[in-house]
Design a protein around this motif. Structure first.
Motif, PDB file in Angstrom:
ATOM      1  N   LEU A 278       0.857  -1.182   0.000  1.00  0.00           N
ATOM      2  CA  LEU A 278       0.000   0.000   0.000  1.00  0.00           C
ATOM      3  C   LEU A 278       0.892   1.230   0.000  1.00  0.00           C
ATOM      4  O   LEU A 278       1.932   1.251   0.654  1.00  0.00           O
ATOM      5  CB  LEU A 278      -0.907   0.020   1.222  1.00  0.00           C
ATOM      6  CG  LEU A 278      -1.784  -1.216   1.455  1.00  0.00           C
ATOM      7  CD1 LEU A 278      -2.374  -1.190   2.857  1.00  0.00           C
ATOM      8  CD2 LEU A 278      -2.891  -1.298   0.418  1.00  0.00           C
TER       9      LEU A 278
ATOM     10  N   ASN B 193       0.678   5.141   1.079  1.00  0.00           N
ATOM     11  CA  ASN B 193      -0.141   6.070   1.848  1.00  0.00           C
ATOM     12  C   ASN B 193       0.216   7.507   1.499  1.00  0.00           C
ATOM     13  O   ASN B 193       1.394   7.878   1.460  1.00  0.00           O
ATOM     14  CB  ASN B 193       0.061   5.838   3.341  1.00  0.00           C
ATOM     15  CG  ASN B 193      -0.337   4.436   3.764  1.00  0.00           C
ATOM     16  OD1 ASN B 193      -1.338   3.911   3.290  1.00  0.00           O
ATOM     17  ND2 ASN B 193       0.450   3.830   4.627  1.00  0.00           N
TER      18      ASN B 193
ATOM     19  N   SER C 188      -4.903   5.395   1.452  1.00  0.00           N
ATOM     20  CA  SER C 188      -4.097   4.207   1.176  1.00  0.00           C
ATOM     21  C   SER C 188      -4.494   3.651  -0.177  1.00  0.00           C
ATOM     22  O   SER C 188      -5.679   3.386  -0.416  1.00  0.00           O
ATOM     23  CB  SER C 188      -4.320   3.143   2.260  1.00  0.00           C
ATOM     24  OG  SER C 188      -3.802   3.564   3.497  1.00  0.00           O
TER      25      SER C 188
END
Length: 488
Positions: A390, A392, A397
């Motif tokens: 992921l 961010n 996200s």
């Protein structure tokens, strides 16, 4: 005596190789992902007379036991905890396998090894799912300054991220013209409050997806209440007259203003000024409608009056709904509220699907968000959850890929080619998906499984054995010399 010479020579050769192997283990005691070599010896073929021919190295095999995991603090560092190897791509697109997880972002934005090879895995769908006020808005940029919601949903075979933002609805919001009185009339401030209430509902419904598998579900519906003030025009005629209704925790009373129609409209406007509600009237029939803007929200509506006369309130209850359909209902309502405030709405849903992981159809993983089309700012902070990567950024996200791991039925037949890389061979067989055999952890590196104490002990044993074999050669040479002297 000649045989003894050959036995000693074979021993020197064997233990020289063993010394080289063990010294290599010691040299790589701090190499990430290194797997130690183990030496096994065998005696050589016997002659017809039963005289031995010395010793030889039977095999040098890698030990694929788990190495210790070391915390590094580098968010791109990963470690396979369990069986399996990371898959990486060479310069000619050939696939190699490694336990070394000291990764980084390459200049082209892909996840790479320290040596510049692409790390392979399952990647995002080519085109994210976009919901936008403006069809030309396909990624987040500085114009979308208002956060609305973000959620990561992990399923068994896919990871989905939902992200929504809006342009500055506080700056763009405006009070409806007076001509809209009685028809969902709202001030600029109430429009902003409605958006914030709907955004909270959107985030709540997203969060309800996270602990369970995503199901199509059922949509949420809004509550609708209505009161028929059919005779209001004759009963609301002087300053002593009023209209009243109980909504939520509020008793709303509208004193006669100008005429009956204006009074009814202003009562409706009072309802519309409550966060999350809207109201409209039909001045011809006297019907007053009260609707919740938030799908699934229930509101107490009752005690409708004109002066001392009571009127019946009919209510169609809201249904909460569930699954994706409930999220969709909330999103539609939120988008409408944002647009009522003169702003733009943008939701981006992207997904990594690994439902067919066993086929190992992998590709290089792109980390830069501008390259996958979700933001004009390419950089984010990486987070890895069991191999799912992921990125961010600004409270959001975005899933960008999942690192793939592979296993082999015959590990010892892999071809070690250096740089902690292994190649498959005919004997090793084809790679098998290993996602169910391990977990991938980030901020960690698997260190060498070479044991310094054991290696140093072996080194001393091999050294003494080498010396003993050299002594056997010198002793045999001395006996040969004596024999030659006796013949003279």
């Amino acid at each position: 005596m000649i045989g003894a010479l050959y036995n000693g020579i074979s021993g020197l050769t064997a233990f020289q190789k063993a010394l080289n192997t063990e010294s290599n283990n010691i040299a790589n005691v701090n190499t990430a992902g290194y797997k130690a070599d183990n030496v096994t010896f065998a005696d050589m073929l016997y002659q017809n007379g039963g005289v031995g021919m010395g010793s030889t190295i039977q095999s040098v095999q890698k030990s694929f036991t788990q190495g210790n995991l070391k915390v590094t603090g580098n968010p791109y560092d990963m470690a396979v905890d369990g069986k399996g190897f990371f898959m990486v791509q060479g310069n000619r697109e050939e696939i190699y396998f490694t336990r070394a997880g000291d990764f980084r972002m390459g200049t082209d934005g892909t996840l790479q090894t320290a040596g510049g090879m692409n790390v392979m895995g399952f990647v995002t769908s080519p085109t994210p799912q976009i919901t936008a006020t403006n069809p030309l808005s396909t990624q987040f940029n500085s114009d979308f300054s208002k956060y609305l919601g973000s959620q990561v949903v992990f399923e068994n075979d896919k990871t989905i991220t939902f992200n929504a933002r809006a342009t500055d609805y506080v700056a763009s919001s405006y009070t409806d013209p007076s001509t809209q009185s009685g028809d969902g009339y709202k001030t600029a401030g109430i429009k902003v409050s409605d958006i914030e209430a709907l955004a909270a509902d959107y985030r709540q419904k997203l969060s309800e997806l996270a602990p369970v598998l995503i199901e199509p579900g059922t949509p949420s519906t809004t509550q609708l209440s209505s009161v028929m003030f059919s005779d209001y025009s004759s009963k609301v005629a002087s300053s002593s007259d009023y209209m009243e209704i109980f909504v939520g925790n509020n008793v709303l009373r509208q004193i006669f203003d100008t005429d009956a129609q204006t009074t009814l409209k202003k009562l409706s406007d009072q309802i519309s000024s409550i966060k999350g509600l809207t109201s409209s009237v039909d001045v011809t029939t006297g019907e007053l409608r009260v609707e919740s803007l938030i799908p699934g929200q229930k509101v107490v509506v009752g005690s409708a009056k004109i002066n001392d006369d009571d009127y019946l309130v009919n209510t169609t209850d809201a249904t909460k709904g569930n699954g994706i359909a409930a999220v969709e209902s909330s999103k539609v309502a939120l988008q409408a509220a944002v647009e009522r405030a003169g702003a733009e709405f943008l939701e981006i849903v992207n997904m990594v699907d690994y439902s067919n992981a066993a086929a190992l159809q992998v590709d290089k993983i792109q980390l830069k968000l501008d390259n996958i089309g979700v933001s004009d700012n390419g950089f984010g902070t990486p987070e890895v959850v069991n191999g799912v990567i992921l990125m961010n950024q600004n409270g959001h996200s975005f899933v960008v890929g999942k690192v793939s791991t592979a296993y082999f039925n015959d590990l010892h037949s892999l071809n070690p080619i250096g740089d902690n890389l292994y190649g498959k061979t005919l004997a090793s067989g084809e790679p098998i998906y290993a996602g169910d055999l391990n977990s991938v952890k980030n901020n960690l590196l698997e260190m060498s499984n070479a044991e310094l104490g054991s290696s140093l002990t072996n080194l001393m044993v091999y050294q003494r054995a080498f010396e003993a074999n050299s002594k056997a050669i010198t002793t045999s040479d001395e006996f040969l010399n004596i024999a030659i002297q006796l013949k003279k």
